[in-house]
Design a protein around this motif. Structure first.
Motif, mmCIF file in Angstrom:
data_model
loop_
_atom_site.group_PDB
_atom_site.id
_atom_site.type_symbol
_atom_site.label_atom_id
_atom_site.label_comp_id
_atom_site.label_asym_id
_atom_site.label_seq_id
_atom_site.Cartn_x
_atom_site.Cartn_y
_atom_site.Cartn_z
ATOM 1 N N ARG A 21 0.833 -1.201 0.000
ATOM 2 C CA ARG A 21 0.000 0.000 0.000
ATOM 3 C C ARG A 21 0.871 1.257 0.000
ATOM 4 O O ARG A 21 0.545 2.245 -0.658
ATOM 5 C CB ARG A 21 -0.914 0.009 1.224
ATOM 6 C CG ARG A 21 -1.962 -1.094 1.212
ATOM 7 C CD ARG A 21 -2.930 -0.937 0.018
ATOM 8 N NE ARG A 21 -3.995 -1.916 0.076
ATOM 9 C CZ ARG A 21 -3.932 -3.130 -0.449
ATOM 10 N NH1 ARG A 21 -2.829 -3.515 -1.081
ATOM 11 N NH2 ARG A 21 -4.961 -3.967 -0.355
ATOM 12 N N LYS A 22 1.978 1.211 0.709
ATOM 13 C CA LYS A 22 2.858 2.378 0.742
ATOM 14 C C LYS A 22 3.473 2.629 -0.628
ATOM 15 O O LYS A 22 3.542 3.778 -1.095
ATOM 16 C CB LYS A 22 3.962 2.175 1.788
ATOM 17 C CG LYS A 22 4.936 3.349 1.862
ATOM 18 C CD LYS A 22 6.083 3.071 2.800
ATOM 19 C CE LYS A 22 7.083 4.223 2.780
ATOM 20 N NZ LYS A 22 8.251 3.974 3.641
ATOM 21 N N GLN A 23 3.922 1.561 -1.292
ATOM 22 C CA GLN A 23 4.511 1.707 -2.620
ATOM 23 C C GLN A 23 3.486 2.219 -3.623
ATOM 24 O O GLN A 23 3.837 2.942 -4.559
ATOM 25 C CB GLN A 23 5.074 0.362 -3.074
ATOM 26 C CG GLN A 23 6.298 -0.100 -2.282
ATOM 27 C CD GLN A 23 6.690 -1.534 -2.583
ATOM 28 O OE1 GLN A 23 6.195 -2.123 -3.553
ATOM 29 N NE2 GLN A 23 7.565 -2.099 -1.756
ATOM 30 N N GLY A 24 2.219 1.844 -3.392
ATOM 31 C CA GLY A 24 1.160 2.326 -4.277
ATOM 32 C C GLY A 24 0.710 3.731 -3.950
ATOM 33 O O GLY A 24 -0.146 4.298 -4.637
ATOM 34 N N LYS A 109 5.684 8.242 10.576
ATOM 35 C CA LYS A 109 6.676 9.112 9.932
ATOM 36 C C LYS A 109 7.083 8.577 8.574
ATOM 37 O O LYS A 109 7.353 9.345 7.645
ATOM 38 C CB LYS A 109 7.900 9.241 10.844
ATOM 39 C CG LYS A 109 8.885 10.315 10.431
ATOM 40 C CD LYS A 109 9.985 10.461 11.471
ATOM 41 C CE LYS A 109 10.914 11.604 11.143
ATOM 42 N NZ LYS A 109 11.966 11.772 12.188
ATOM 43 N N GLU A 110 7.107 7.239 8.445
ATOM 44 C CA GLU A 110 7.477 6.595 7.182
ATOM 45 C C GLU A 110 6.291 6.483 6.223
ATOM 46 O O GLU A 110 6.392 5.866 5.166
ATOM 47 C CB GLU A 110 8.043 5.195 7.460
ATOM 48 C CG GLU A 110 9.373 5.195 8.221
ATOM 49 C CD GLU A 110 10.514 5.729 7.392
ATOM 50 O OE1 GLU A 110 10.476 5.549 6.153
ATOM 51 O OE2 GLU A 110 11.432 6.323 7.970
ATOM 52 N N GLU A 111 5.137 7.048 6.616
ATOM 53 C CA GLU A 111 3.937 7.144 5.763
ATOM 54 C C GLU A 111 3.319 5.783 5.436
ATOM 55 O O GLU A 111 2.839 5.557 4.322
ATOM 56 C CB GLU A 111 4.257 7.907 4.473
ATOM 57 C CG GLU A 111 4.744 9.316 4.725
ATOM 58 C CD GLU A 111 5.034 10.074 3.429
ATOM 59 O OE1 GLU A 111 4.968 9.450 2.354
ATOM 60 O OE2 GLU A 111 5.314 11.284 3.512
ATOM 61 N N TYR A 112 3.302 4.882 6.420
ATOM 62 C CA TYR A 112 2.630 3.599 6.217
ATOM 63 C C TYR A 112 1.118 3.706 6.394
ATOM 64 O O TYR A 112 0.379 2.859 5.898
ATOM 65 C CB TYR A 112 3.184 2.554 7.187
ATOM 66 C CG TYR A 112 4.504 1.960 6.738
ATOM 67 C CD1 TYR A 112 4.539 0.935 5.780
ATOM 68 C CD2 TYR A 112 5.709 2.420 7.246
ATOM 69 C CE1 TYR A 112 5.744 0.391 5.360
ATOM 70 C CE2 TYR A 112 6.921 1.876 6.828
ATOM 71 C CZ TYR A 112 6.927 0.865 5.887
ATOM 72 O OH TYR A 112 8.122 0.328 5.461
ATOM 73 N N PHE A 113 0.664 4.733 7.093
ATOM 74 C CA PHE A 113 -0.764 4.883 7.346
ATOM 75 C C PHE A 113 -1.264 6.211 6.779
ATOM 76 O O PHE A 113 -0.648 7.254 6.984
ATOM 77 C CB PHE A 113 -1.059 4.832 8.851
ATOM 78 C CG PHE A 113 -0.581 3.572 9.511
ATOM 79 C CD1 PHE A 113 -1.192 2.354 9.235
ATOM 80 C CD2 PHE A 113 0.480 3.595 10.405
ATOM 81 C CE1 PHE A 113 -0.739 1.187 9.833
ATOM 82 C CE2 PHE A 113 0.934 2.430 11.016
ATOM 83 C CZ PHE A 113 0.322 1.227 10.724
ATOM 84 N N SER A 114 -2.367 6.137 6.059
ATOM 85 C CA SER A 114 -2.951 7.356 5.508
ATOM 86 C C SER A 114 -3.822 8.055 6.538
ATOM 87 O O SER A 114 -4.010 9.274 6.491
ATOM 88 C CB SER A 114 -3.795 7.025 4.268
ATOM 89 O OG SER A 114 -4.838 6.110 4.612
ATOM 90 N N GLU A 115 -4.343 7.276 7.472
ATOM 91 C CA GLU A 115 -5.251 7.848 8.473
ATOM 92 C C GLU A 115 -5.258 6.966 9.720
ATOM 93 O O GLU A 115 -5.128 5.745 9.638
ATOM 94 C CB GLU A 115 -6.666 7.947 7.893
ATOM 95 C CG GLU A 115 -7.618 8.771 8.716
ATOM 96 C CD GLU A 115 -8.729 9.383 7.857
ATOM 97 O OE1 GLU A 115 -9.780 9.703 8.417
ATOM 98 O OE2 GLU A 115 -8.530 9.539 6.629
#
Length: 354
Positions: A21-24, A109-115
């Motif tokens: 999901r992060k790569q996408g 911080k590494e943006e694994y979660f959008s919310e």
């Protein structure tokens, strides 16, 4: 009820999902329930304070059942807002950020979660963010029902991780801890947003069937093609709304030891990053340095003891030499006195002969 075995083998699957999901560029929605919050991890202290107002006993109840009983007492007793605030502030006085909280902060911080949707009113998440260098306005933004900036909920200014504190915030003194069934009905915009977001891929940690019932009611039974992961120490009761929701969505379960908030997040972080969060690494670096200093101090102490022993030996030797010198001096003085007397006698004899 369909569920996976509570083994670590499913944690790599969740880690893989997060990476995909992060790569996408989409991330997934993280839902943090009451069992991921401060009140649950301080359950014994919290229970003592709450159950002091009830004649019922928690003896023989599991940790989660006792926690749910506290919720019932909160709703049955006529606590004033000031009473509740005093109880909650006192219960949270000694709570601290854990390694798992720091792992979660690093993942944000590494943006694994959008919310992040949390039902907890404590500020542990914000404290962990601060310690991990995750800054509000740079990495995330917080939405609290009843606050003016809730109007930005539908259209955030920048792409930040949105943290929605569904039932408010204790520090801001804007919260509803008893969560009456009409609460979210009064928050129409928030309710609509939550229903929409909860249709997507969600990772649910520590959702409690009693404390979080209002939020559970908003999770759509039909998740379409989205993935749903349920992580908790216990599987939801078979007849509960939570069980029906996850059965309908064909959720994947992770329960038992691996399902505990702390254990799960630390293991998840390790699978994703193959290391520890920076703050924890810094802690161990400091600990290692302190151990080194302590070792050097012990060496210094040993050397100091050896020096003191040498000094004491030298002083004893000097003292002995001083005694010997004094004895010799006394002997020489006595001899000189005798010689003077003999010399005096000789001088007197010579004078008579003259």
């Amino acid at each position: 009820m369909p569920r996976r075995d509570s083994t670590e083998s499913s944690i790599p699957e969740i880690a893989k999902l997060l990476d995909i999901r992060k790569q996408g560029g989409s991330g997934i929605v993280l839902v943090l329930g009451a069992r991921a919050g401060a009140f649950y991890r301080l359950s014994s202290t919290f229970q003592e304070m709450i159950m002091g107002f009830s004649e019922r006993s928690l003896q023989g109840l599991s940790r989660s059942a006792a926690f749910d009983e506290c919720y019932r007492v909160l709703n049955e007793h006529s606590f004033s807002e000031r009473d509740l605030d005093s109880i909650f502030q006192a219960a949270l006085r000694d709570v601290t950020v854990t390694d798992a909280d720091l792992c979660l902060a690093d993942l944000v911080k590494e943006e694994y979660f959008s919310e992040i949707i949390t039902t907890n009113i404590d500020d542990l998440l914000e404290q962990a963010f601060n310690q991990a260098g995750v800054r509000e306005g740079q990495h995330y933004e917080v939405f609290i029902p009843g606050r003016s900036y809730e109007q930005r909920l539908q259209h955030p200014e920048r792409r930040l991780c949105r943290v929605i504190k569904v039932f408010g915030d204790l520090v801001a003194r804007v919260y509803d801890a008893r969560r009456q069934r009409s609460y979210l009905d009064r928050q129409a915009r928030l309710k609509e947003h939550l229903q929409q977001v909860l249709e997507s891929d969600i990772l649910v940690i520590g959702l409690d069937p009693v404390w979080d019932a209002e939020l559970i009611d908003l999770i759509p039974l039909d998740g379409g093609q989205s993935s749903t992961w349920f992580v908790d120490e216990d599987a939801p009761p078979a007849e509960s709304r939570l069980a029906r929701v996850f059965n309908a969505r064909q959720a994947l379960y992770l329960t038992g030891w691996d399902g505990h908030y702390d254990n799960f997040l630390k293991a998840l972080f390790w699978h994703l990053k193959s290391s520890m969060p920076t703050n924890i690494r810094n802690f161990f670096d400091i600990l290692s340095e302190l151990r080194k200093i302590n070792s050097e101090y012990k060496i210094s102490q040993r050397e100091r003891r050896e020096t003191q022993e040498m000094l004491q030996t030298t002083l004893m030797q000097l003292s002995s030499l001083q005694q010997q010198t004094e004895q010799c001096f006394q002997l020489v003085t006595s001899e000189l006195s005798m010689l003077r007397e003999q010399l005096g006698s000789l001088q007197r004899l010579l004078l008579r002969e003259d």
